[in-house]
Each structure stands twice: as structure tokens, then as C-alpha cells.
Design an enzyme around this catalytic site. Structure first.
Site, mmCIF file in Angstrom:
data_model
loop_
_atom_site.group_PDB
_atom_site.id
_atom_site.type_symbol
_atom_site.label_atom_id
_atom_site.label_comp_id
_atom_site.label_asym_id
_atom_site.label_seq_id
_atom_site.Cartn_x
_atom_site.Cartn_y
_atom_site.Cartn_z
ATOM 1 N N ASP A 476 2.168 5.740 -8.856
ATOM 2 C CA ASP A 476 3.453 5.347 -8.258
ATOM 3 C C ASP A 476 3.442 3.924 -7.721
ATOM 4 O OD1 ASP A 476 1.824 6.011 -6.162
ATOM 5 O OD2 ASP A 476 3.200 7.408 -5.212
HETATM 6 C C1 LAN Z 1 -3.089 7.385 0.018
HETATM 7 C C2 LAN Z 1 -2.049 6.434 0.427
HETATM 8 C C3 LAN Z 1 -1.015 6.141 -0.594
HETATM 9 C C4 LAN Z 1 -0.717 7.344 -1.448
HETATM 10 C C5 LAN Z 1 0.627 7.231 -2.204
HETATM 11 C C6 LAN Z 1 0.734 5.984 -3.068
HETATM 12 C C7 LAN Z 1 1.782 7.190 -1.192
HETATM 13 C C8 LAN Z 1 0.783 8.473 -3.043
HETATM 14 O O1 LAN Z 1 2.041 8.532 -3.624
HETATM 15 C C9 LAN Z 1 -0.372 8.636 -3.990
HETATM 16 C C10 LAN Z 1 -1.694 8.788 -3.216
HETATM 17 C C11 LAN Z 1 -1.993 7.633 -2.263
HETATM 18 C C12 LAN Z 1 -2.516 6.470 -3.074
HETATM 19 C C13 LAN Z 1 -3.078 7.973 -1.238
HETATM 20 C C14 LAN Z 1 -4.187 8.868 -1.605
HETATM 21 C C15 LAN Z 1 -5.131 9.309 -0.484
HETATM 22 C C16 LAN Z 1 -5.364 8.234 0.554
HETATM 23 C C17 LAN Z 1 -6.023 7.044 -0.133
HETATM 24 C C18 LAN Z 1 -4.003 7.842 1.115
HETATM 25 C C19 LAN Z 1 -3.260 8.966 1.778
HETATM 26 C C20 LAN Z 1 -4.395 6.915 2.227
HETATM 27 C C21 LAN Z 1 -5.684 7.530 2.817
HETATM 28 C C22 LAN Z 1 -6.164 8.599 1.812
HETATM 29 C C23 LAN Z 1 -7.701 8.637 1.694
HETATM 30 C C24 LAN Z 1 -8.108 9.827 0.868
HETATM 31 C C25 LAN Z 1 -8.310 8.680 3.097
HETATM 32 C C26 LAN Z 1 -9.755 8.946 3.152
HETATM 33 C C27 LAN Z 1 -10.004 10.371 3.355
HETATM 34 C C28 LAN Z 1 -10.639 11.151 2.522
HETATM 35 C C29 LAN Z 1 -10.417 12.606 2.609
HETATM 36 C C30 LAN Z 1 -11.559 10.648 1.497
#
Ligand code: LAN
Length: 746
Positions: A476
Site C-alpha cells: 500500500d
Molecule cells: C507497520 C506500519 C505501516 C503498516 C501499513 C503500511 C499502514 C499497513 O497498511 C501495512 C503494514 C505496515 C507496513 C506495518 C507493518 C508492521 C509494523 C512495521 C507497522 C505496524 C509499524 C510497526 C510494526 C512492526 C512489526 C513493529 C515491530 C514489532 C514486531 C512484532 C516485530
């Protein structure tokens, strides 16, 4: 103690300069406790922006240095300092005027390189990773970190003295034990009232023994937990042939990149040397005497609030089998081979991302692996430590570790989309901002191909969520950036820095990402079935093992592909049309009987509705001609509050039921309004009421406040997107003016 805190940090004059309570958003801090620990003078912090858009804070050494580098508006805003140069406007009379006021404020936050920065706070299990890594590797903490991190944790203490998995969650052993250790490492005495309260809370919850898997692992690296008390994370898994259905290369990229260094550390059982401080900590973290604990009996001891996702029988049986294998069979050379392979993959991840790493958890874990494998004076170690700075953020209540190394591309894209759709792009002044943001996106498109390197998906042409250095394809983000570039480059006033061939490359990546159910996932198409979730060992997170299709991601792709066909009519047209058609069928299928969609990446139903209704709108489906849109509108209208706004709490994500917070929220209101407008809801009144709510809650400087957290991930962890209240409100106000007329009828 075996570590050497940066002396300068403690030589800095502590000014007891207290935060201005009014600048804060109420639910996110608890000011009473902040006065019990020293606070640094926030005016000495500066935000440095790297050539790749990387953001890192620096605490200046003196007032003179500070004078030679005056604080920018954005820095003052982030630090909660007085914004004497903020706009001061009369309440807006029309929606468009309100959008302009909002953007007049928001544009002041744009950084020189064209992007908007953002504190990305929420998870409370990230700081321990970075603080433990610095401690274990005996790396000096940068100036200002110990005080600010302490402040942050103190400000976010729950009423019972502990910490949860995220800023709004009830205290857990995971949050409390690890953050307690952080405070102690950073110099808090064990008889400080905060430490006493936190310890009492931890002991009430059963002590550190009741940690979930990740908590146990972090404490084991600190030599405060016995590796024998861990359920296995065999590095040997990486030796399996790729075709094996449970091969970690098939896991969701965050799970595989976190379990990779965990496997290395577990395989080698690496803990820091024991010293007097560690001995003290061992006694403080547990209810029982540390030496009397038989850790091997506590592999499955997890405090009930931590245990969001209990083990399945399959996982328990596998753990049992692996234990037997480890005790009676495991040849050491195979284990060695496993850790060797794991380290090769860690190196690959580090090099592919120039040491930025996929996210904050694997970055901190990889730091430990690099330290043990290559040593503290290696180039790799120096680089990875330096990159960790980019996860850190300073704000009024202290320093936190962010969920990513920023949201640069994501936010620049949505802002551009909002400026075009709201019509604000017609202003010459704003066009200059837009050119800078467009050029930023131009620089952030990934030019390299990482396909196959360390199990990565195709990347050439994609856009990452944060910056090009991190460089992971996200479906996205690629789509929102592509859409923004296409929209802006279609306007006569703008150039076309992103060439047609590069736009086509973005489309090529997207076309490789559709899942078998026709939806789109986050980083890659799903590589294994949901069944793998049976093996999810994390206990605290749900849905982390594989990729899933999401209506939000699917919609972004649909919108981008549709925008692309308007820009370039011929390229892969048939495939694009087929992909869109199928993707829409996924969006329709995922609507719940009550007309709602469950949102996985923000809170919650209003967020998903904004996307889903937009994808249907691309094929002309609206309230008047489509049941799906009608049901979506009716669902949203049934949730509108008497003040015209909408409100959703993160509990909605946990319970999968629409759940409200006390007051209406600007961001959720904007999402609901955008959804109604995408569906072309024919009655103006309710939409106007929502618009009025946004206008009424606008401050005299044009900004808004959001009183509750907006984002979520892995079902249980809330995460803040503080810029959502700006660009989604601006978008909703402007779209309303264009679609329903720029007036308020009362
Ligand atoms: C995010 C932030 C952005 C998010 C969107 C783009 C909004 C979504 O549509 C797709 C997935 C994504 C890229 C995403 C995946 C997981 C993330 C990276 C996070 C929520 C920000 C933090 C999270 C990450 C996994 C945090 C670390 C924790 C773990 C359990 C490894």
C-alpha cells in the site's frame, strides 16, 4: 558495572525544566510522576535529516551551539515548546477555510527535504531492545538519552506502577519487567519511588518468570533469565530446504526477521557477563530467589494479561519434540551450521538495508549478533549502532523508540493525495511544498532488486513505508506513493520527475503481489497458509506468522492501478483490469454482514471503511446503485455521535466489535466522512454535521488534537499516527467543499 555511560550525559546541567501540560495530548502521559526525575532542557534538542530522509535527534552541547542553530517550527512543535510563530486565525466559516487553516499549520512542519516527520509511538516493548543492546555491547549512550528515556517511561507508567504492551494497555509482565530493567540500566536507584512501585507491580503479576517468549529472550541476553527456560528457537530451521511448508522464509517478513537473530542468540546461548548490577537485577525481577528457580519448568509460565494468543496443542507438541531432540540427539555440528546460516542471513539483511534493518526489533537483535560475531570495533557494528539512532524520537514527555525508522514515504504520499483531492493544490504557495514532496518521493523509489536476497520480495520500482535505505517493498505504500506521483504529475503546473518507465516498474511490482484470495497483503503475497499461525510462539501477538489479505492494502492497490490506467492507457492493461476486478471481489467479500470492514492497520472500522468504499467508487459504485456501499453508509451513520463526530477505541481491534472512546475523535471522524463521500451518500446533513465537528475542534493556530491513539498492529498493539489528524481532516474538509458545496447551512 560493566558499562560506561557517556559521562557527558551526566555532566549536562539538569535544569528541571518542566513540560507545558497544555501542549500534550491528554491520554498519552501522566504528568504527576515526571517531576520525580530530572528533565533536560528540551531547547537543546535538534532533529537531523540525512540525505535519505533518515531522522535522528541530537542533544547539543551548549547554549552557544543552540543559538547558532535556531529551533525550527517543526522542532518546537515536536518538543512541545512555545510556538510563538504559529498562525493565529479566527474560527473558519467554511470547510475550505478550515482546510486552509489546517494546512497552513501542517505545512510549517514540512522538513527541508520535502517530507513530514512523525513520532511513531505506542509499543512499550521496543525501548528495552535498544537499551539492552547498548548495555550488553558496552556502548556509551548518546548524550541526553538516559534522562529522556527515563522521563518517557516515568510519564507512561500505569496507575499500578507498571507498563503494558503499548501506551494504552494494562500492565503486563512483558512491559513491566523489561522497562523496569531499562530504568535500572539507565541509572535509576532501586529505592526510587518509581522503581519501588514498578517492582511491586511486577511482583504482583508474578515476577519476570511469567514473561512471554520475547521477554524471556531479552532477559536471557541480559543474563537475567536462564536459556534453559526458553521454548526452543532452533536456528536449524534455516537449514530446511526452501520447499518445506514451515520454512521461516515463508513467514511474514517481521516474524522471520525477528526469529532469525533470536535463533542465532538462542543457538549460541549468548548472554552478557554477569556483574554486581546484573546480580542485583536478578534479585529484583523475581519473586523468588533467582538461584532457587528451576527455569526449565517455566517455559510456559506466562502471566494471563500477557497471554493474548495461547499456544496451540500443535505448538506444545512440537516444543516437546524439539526438547527431546535437543537433549538426546542434537549434533552440535548441525546446531553450529544453523547459527552460521542464520548469521549469513543476518548479514544479508544488514547489508541490504545499509544496517537500517526491517524494523526496531530485528535492528536491536541484529546489533547483538553483530557484536558477538564481528566484535565492537568492526565496521558492521559501528554502522548498525549508528542506524539505531534513527528509531529514536524526542517529544515533550521524553524519548521513545519508534515502530519504524519513520513514516516518510507514507505521510508524504497521503499529504499529496489530500492536497490534490481537496483542491488546495491550486494555491501557488502550496504548489512549492508539493514539488518538494514530489521530489522527495522521486528520491525514495527503490531502484535495486532484492528479490530472493534473504527471502525478500521484488523491490525495483516499489516504495517503502519509511525511506529508501530501509527499502522494503510495501504494497500500500507503493500504491499510495504511486497514486500521489501520478496525481501530481498529471497537473500542468508540475514536472514529471518520475519517468514513465519507473512508474511502470511500480506497477510491475504490484502486479506480483496479489494473493490467491485476490486481496493484497502488506509486504509480500502470502507464502504459506494461515495454518502456520498454529506455530506462533510469541504469545503476545496474533497473526504474525504469515501474510494476510487486507481490505486497506487491497484498496490502495486498486486506486493506484486505476490512476495508472488514466495516465498510461496501454501498459499491461488487460492484466491490470483483471487484477482490479478480482481485488474488488475481495473487498466486497470481506464486508461483514453489518456493512463494516475490519481494519487491521488503524483503529478500526472507520479506517477500513474509508478504503473499501473508495475502491468501489473507482468502478462507479455508490450509495444509489450498490448495496455494499449502502450498507457501509448505514453502518457508519448508525455510529455517528450527537456532536457529529465518530470515535473508536483500540478495543475495537481486540474485540472485533465497534467500540467507542469517551469523546469523538478528529481522525476517525475524517475517515468516516471520507467513506460517506466516497460512497456519494446523497444526504448532505449528516456529513455536514461531521464536518462541523472537525471545524469546531480546530485550534486557533489551525491544528487539531486527537485524544486517543489511531493505529494498531498485530491485533493487540496500538501505535500513534499523529499526522493523520492533519491530512485526513484536510482531505475530508476539501472533498466536502468540492462534492457538497463550500458552505455550512446553519
Ligand atoms: C507497520 C506500519 C505501516 C503498516 C501499513 C503500511 C499502514 C499497513 O497498511 C501495512 C503494514 C505496515 C507496513 C506495518 C507493518 C508492521 C509494523 C512495521 C507497522 C505496524 C509499524 C510497526 C510494526 C512492526 C512489526 C513493529 C515491530 C514489532 C514486531 C512484532 C516485530
Amino acid at each position: 558495572m560493566g558499562y560506561d555511560i557517556d559521562k557527558q550525559a551526566y555532566n549536562t546541567e539538569v535544569s528541571y525544566f518542566f513540560i507545558q501540560v497544555e501542549t500534550m495530548e491528554p491520554s498519552r502521559f501522566r504528568p504527576d510522576w515526571s517531576k520525580t526525575v530530572p528533565e533536560l532542557d528540551k531547547r537543546l534538542w535538534r532533529l537531523n535529516i540525512g540525505p535519505d530522509g533518515g531522522e535522528s535527534w541530537e542533544f547539543l552541547t551548549s547554549e552557544e551551539e543552540a543559538k547558532s542553530r535556531p529551533l525550527s517550527f517543526a522542532e518546537k512543535y515536536f518538543l512541545g515548546l512555545d510556538l510563538e510563530d504559529a498562525p493565529n486565525v479566527q474560527p473558519a466559516k467554511t470547510p475550505l477555510e478550515s482546510a486552509v487553516h489546517g494546512y497552513e499549520f501542517f505545512r510549517r512542519l514540512q522538513l527541508n527535504d520535502g517530507h513530514w516527520a512523525s513520532p511513531y509511538e505506542g509499543p512499550m516493548f521496543l525501548l528495552p531492545g535498544i537499551v539492552f543492546s547498548f548495555y550488553i555491547t558496552q556502548t556509551a549512550f548518546p548524550r541526553g538519552w538516559p534522562e529522556e528515556i527515563t522521563q518517557y517511561l516515568v510519564n507512561h507508567t500505569n496507575d499500578d506502577g507498571g507498563w503494558g504492551i503499548h501506551t494504552e494497555g494494562a500492565s503486563t509482565v512483558f512491559g513491566t519487567s523489561l522497562n523496569y530493567a531499562v530504568l535500572r540500566i539507565l541509572g535509576m536507584k532501586k529505592d526510587h519511588p518509581i522503581a519501588v512501585r514498578a517492582r511491586a507491580c511486577l511482583h504482583r503479576l508474578g515476577g519476570a518468570i511469567a514473561n512471554p517468549h520475547w521477554g524471556k529472550l531479552w532477559l536471557a541476553t541480559l543474563n537475567c533469565y536462564d536459556w534453559n527456560g526458553m521454548n526452543p528457537i532452533p536456528p536449524e530451521l534455516w537449514l530446511l530446504p526452501d520447499w518445506v511448508p514451515v520454512h521461516p522464509g515463508r513467514w511474514w517478513c517481521h516474524a522471520r526477521q525477528v526469529y532469525l537473530p533470536m535463533g542465532y542468540l538462542y543457538g549460541e546461548q549468548l548472554s552478557c557477563p554477569i556483574n554486581a548490577f546484573i546480580r542485583e537485577l536478578r534479585e529484583e525481577l523475581y519473586v523468588d530467589d533467582y538461584d532457587s528457580i528451576d527455569f526449565s519448568k517455566h517455559r510456559n509460565t506466562v502471566y494471563e494479561t500477557d497471554l493474548c494468543h495461547p499456544h496451540t496443542t500443535v505448538l506444545n507438541s512440537l516444543n516437546w519434540l524439539m526438547d527431546k531432540y535437543f537433549t538426546f540427539v542434537r549434533p552440535q555440528w548441525i546446531r553450529k551450521l544453523g547459527t552460521k546460516k542464520a548469521y549469513q542471513l543476518i548479514q544479508l539483511e544488514n547489508e541490504n538495508t545499509d544496517y537500517a534493518c526491517l524494523g526496531p526489533v530485528n535492528a536491536a537483535l541484529n546489533t547483538l549478533c553483530v557484536y558477538y560475531q564481528e566484535g565492537p570495533s568492526s565496521k558492521a557494528f559501528q554502522k548498525i549502532i549508528r542506524r539505531l539512532h534513527e528509531f529514536m524520537w524526542v517529544q515533550p514527555e521524553g524519548m521513545l523508540m519508534r515502530g519504524t525508522n519513520g513514516l516518510q514515504v507514507w505521510e508524504a504520499s497521503f499529504t499529496l493525495n489530500a492536497l490534490v483531492d481537496s483542491g488546495l493544490c491550486e494555491s501557488k504557495m502550496y504548489q512549492k511544498d508539493m514539488i518538494r514532496a514530489l521530489e522527495f518521493l522521486d528520491r525514495q523509489q527503490i531502484r535495486n532488486e532484492y528479490a530472493g536476497k534473504g527471502y525478500r520480495h521484488n523491490s525495483k520500482g516499489a516504495w517503502p513505508f519509511s525511506n529508501i535505505t530501509q527499502g522494503y517493498t510495501v504494497s500500500d505504500t507503493t500504491s499510495e506513493a504511486l497514486r500521489a506521483v501520478l496525481k501530481v504529475q498529471s497537473l500542468p503546473e508540475f514536472g514529471k520527475p518520475v519517468s514513465l518507465s519507473r512508474l511502470r516498474e511500480a506497477v510491475d511490482v504490484l502486479l506480483l503481489m496479489q494473493n490467491k484470495d485476490f486481496g493484497f497483503a502488506s509486504y509480500e503475497p502470502a507464502r504459506a497458509s494461515e495454518w502456520l499461525e498454529q506455530l506462533n510462539p510469541a504469545e503476545v501477538f496474533g497473526k504474525i506468522m504469515v501474510e494476510y489479505s487486507y481490505p486497506e492494502c487491497t484498496t490502495s492497490v486498486v486506486l493506484a492501478l486505476r490512476a495508472f490506467t488514466l495516465y498510461d492507457e496501454s501498459y499491461r492493461r488487460e492484466e491490470i483490469e483483471k487484477t482490479i476486478r478480482n481485488a474488488l471481489s475481495f473487498v466486497i467479500k470481506s464486508q461483514r454482514p453489518d456493512g463494516s470492514w475490519y481494519g487491521s492497520w488503524a483503529i478500526c472500522f472507520t479506517y477500513a471503511a474509508m478504503f473499501a468504499t473508495d475502491s468501489l467508487a473507482t468502478v462507479g459504485r455508490c450509495y444509489e446503485n450498490c448495496d455494499v456501499q449502502r450498507k457501509a453508509c448505514e453502518f457508519l451513520l448508525s455510529k455517528q455521535r450527537p456532536d457529529g463526530g465518530w470515535s473508536e477505541s483500540y478495543m475495537a481491534c481486540l474485540t472485533e466489535n465497534y467500540t467507542e472512546t469517551e469523546s469523538s475523535l478528529v481522525t476517525q471522524t475524517s475517515w468516516a466522512l471520507l467513506a460517506l463521500m466516497h460512497a456519494k451518500y446523497p444526504h448532505r446533513k449528516p456529513i455536514e454535521k461531521g464536518i462541523q465537528f472537525i471545524m469546531k475542534t480546530q485550534a486557533s493556530n489551525g491544528s487539531w488534537k486527537q485524544n486517543s491513539i489511531e493505529g494498531i498492529f498485530n491485533k493487540s498493539v496500538a501505535i500513534a499516527y499523529p499526522n493523520y489528524k492533519f491530512y485526513f481532516s484536510i482531505h475530508a474538509l476539501g472533498l466536502f467543499a468540492r462534492q457538497y458545496g463550500n458552505y455550512i447551512s446553519e
